[in-house]
Design an enzyme around this catalytic site. Structure first.
Site, PDB file in Angstrom:
ATOM      1  CB  ILE A 162      -0.704   0.026   1.157  1.00  0.00           C
ATOM      2  CG1 ILE A 162      -1.737  -1.194   1.189  1.00  0.00           C
ATOM      3  CG2 ILE A 162      -1.715   1.363   1.422  1.00  0.00           C
ATOM      4  CD1 ILE A 162      -2.754  -1.395   2.491  1.00  0.00           C
ATOM      5  CG  ASP A 181       9.314  -0.738   5.699  1.00  0.00           C
ATOM      6  OD1 ASP A 181       9.236  -1.302   6.567  1.00  0.00           O
ATOM      7  OD2 ASP A 181       8.461  -0.777   4.684  1.00  0.00           O
ATOM      8  CB  ALA A 239      -2.488   2.360   8.787  1.00  0.00           C
ATOM      9  NE  ARG A 240      -5.643  -3.049  11.641  1.00  0.00           N
ATOM     10  CZ  ARG A 240      -6.341  -3.425  10.297  1.00  0.00           C
ATOM     11  NH1 ARG A 240      -6.628  -2.147   9.507  1.00  0.00           N
ATOM     12  NH2 ARG A 240      -6.626  -4.479   9.936  1.00  0.00           N
ATOM     13  CG  ASP A 264     -10.976   5.175   6.853  1.00  0.00           C
ATOM     14  OD1 ASP A 264     -12.239   5.321   6.602  1.00  0.00           O
ATOM     15  OD2 ASP A 264     -10.488   3.884   6.090  1.00  0.00           O
ATOM     16  CD  GLU A 269     -12.053   1.917  13.219  1.00  0.00           C
ATOM     17  OE1 GLU A 269     -12.351   0.678  12.840  1.00  0.00           O
ATOM     18  OE2 GLU A 269     -10.814   2.309  12.932  1.00  0.00           O
ATOM     19  CG  HIS A 287     -12.013   1.052   9.273  1.00  0.00           C
ATOM     20  ND1 HIS A 287     -11.768   0.413  10.469  1.00  0.00           N
ATOM     21  CD2 HIS A 287     -11.186   0.466   8.169  1.00  0.00           C
ATOM     22  CE1 HIS A 287     -10.538  -0.441   9.937  1.00  0.00           C
ATOM     23  NE2 HIS A 287     -10.440  -0.455   8.790  1.00  0.00           N
ATOM     24  CB  SER A 290     -11.187  -1.991   1.368  1.00  0.00           C
ATOM     25  OG  SER A 290     -12.018  -2.572   2.551  1.00  0.00           O
TER      26      SER A 290
END
Length: 320
Positions: A162, A181, A239-240, A264, A269, A287, A290
């Site tokens: 992603i 990363d 992401a999270r 998002d 949540e 969220h 997708s």
């Protein structure tokens, strides 16, 4: 029940019609019409000796649930990339294959991440609200100004599928891309992006920052990390929610240190901290990264492909 008509798969979450149809045809699957909880999954598996289960967040299986599953269960398939709703290590220890769908969400999540970048920079939430309230007042040359995206430096945390897809889109908007990363990507994968081995060293250079790493127990973004971003930066997270200390984010948004944010995902949540809804400089979505017909179908089909492989004695396509 004859073997050729035996239920070989429990789909414990509501799935798109095309996925349900294939599951019923190929596996004589039992397809729930409402998301099942974890205990209901365990009881169904005990009663029907199914060899495969497709689960979701509500039907997530922790160690106590996996321990109670019958020996018939060979695979637990996830139709999403994340598997933080289950105990993967315990499943492996029991000899149960766990799979996910890492490729299915890539393009739509990258599209959505760019939507969040553009919406936060260009004050989309405020503009849309003005129109719904009837507009009625022209704005002058110095009013309601957003932040130009073209030419800005985008910092990407996590340069996996992603993260790389977001980089390609950002470069199409004329953004300079930097990333961090665990290790540097190959030059052909970097495609001109600049690597920082240190997350903290990268932050002061990020006019826009976006996260693309798995969730964890300890927040990645705290008061310290937000403070390292340059004043006027934009923060994006698809992401999270657990990656962010939301008190620190709220402080950075209300103090003027951040220009804005596009969010998002959230820590609690679907019961989001109501303070964010009161901020004009935050673009909020529930969220939905997708949430396209094509991607949700592909997520389900990927899970079914993994089930078919394991039940046929072949290696899983996306073993976690």
């Amino acid at each position: 029940m004859p073997e050729n008509n035996r239920t070989r798969l429990l789909i414990a979450r509501k799935v798109p019609a095309a996925v349900a149809k294939r599951a019923e045809t190929e596996f004589h699957a039992f397809v729930t019409d409402a998301d099942m909880d974890s205990q209901s999954v365990v009881e169904f598996c005990k009663q029907h000796d199914v060899p495969a289960v497709l689960i979701g967040k509500k039907s997530g299986l922790q160690a106590e649930h996996i321990a109670a599953l019958p020996a018939s269960v060979k695979i637990i398939a996830n139709a999403s990339a994340g598997v933080d709703h289950m105990d993967v290590a315990f499943a492996k220890a029991r000899g149960i294959v766990v799979t996910n769908a890492p490729d299915a969400l890539t393009e739509c999540t990258a599209d959505f991440s760019m939507l969040l970048v553009l919406a936060a920079c260009r004050r989309a939430s405020e503009y849309e609200r003005i129109m719904r309230q009837g507009w009625g007042k022209s704005f002058g040359m110095t009013e309601m100004l957003g932040m130009r995206v073209n030419g800005k430096t985008l910092g990407i945390v996590g340069f996996g599928r992603i993260g790389r897809a977001v980089a390609r889109r950002a470069q199409g908007f004329g953004m300079r891309v930097i990333y961090t990363d665990i290790q540097r990507a190959a030059p052909e994968v970097e495609n001109g992006a600049t690597f920082y081995s240190s997350f903290e060293d990268m932050l002061p250079h990020c006019q826009v920052l976006t996260l693309h790493v798995p969730g964890g127990g300890v927040p990645l973004m705290t008061k310290k990390e937000f403070g390292l971003l340059p004043k006027g930066a934009v923060f994006v997270n698809a992401a999270r929610g657990g990656l962010v200390d939301e008190d620190a984010l709220y402080e950075a948004l209300t103090s003027g240190h951040l220009f804005g944010a596009g969010l998002d995902v959230y820590r609690n949540e679907p019961n989001v901290d109501p303070r964010f809804a009161g901020l004009d400089n935050v673009f909020l979505t529930p969220h939905m990264a997708s949430a396209t017909v094509e991607t949700r179908d592909q997520m389900g089909f990927t899970a079914l492909d993994n089930v078919a492989a394991v039940l046929d004695g072949r290696p899983a396509l996306n073993r976690v």
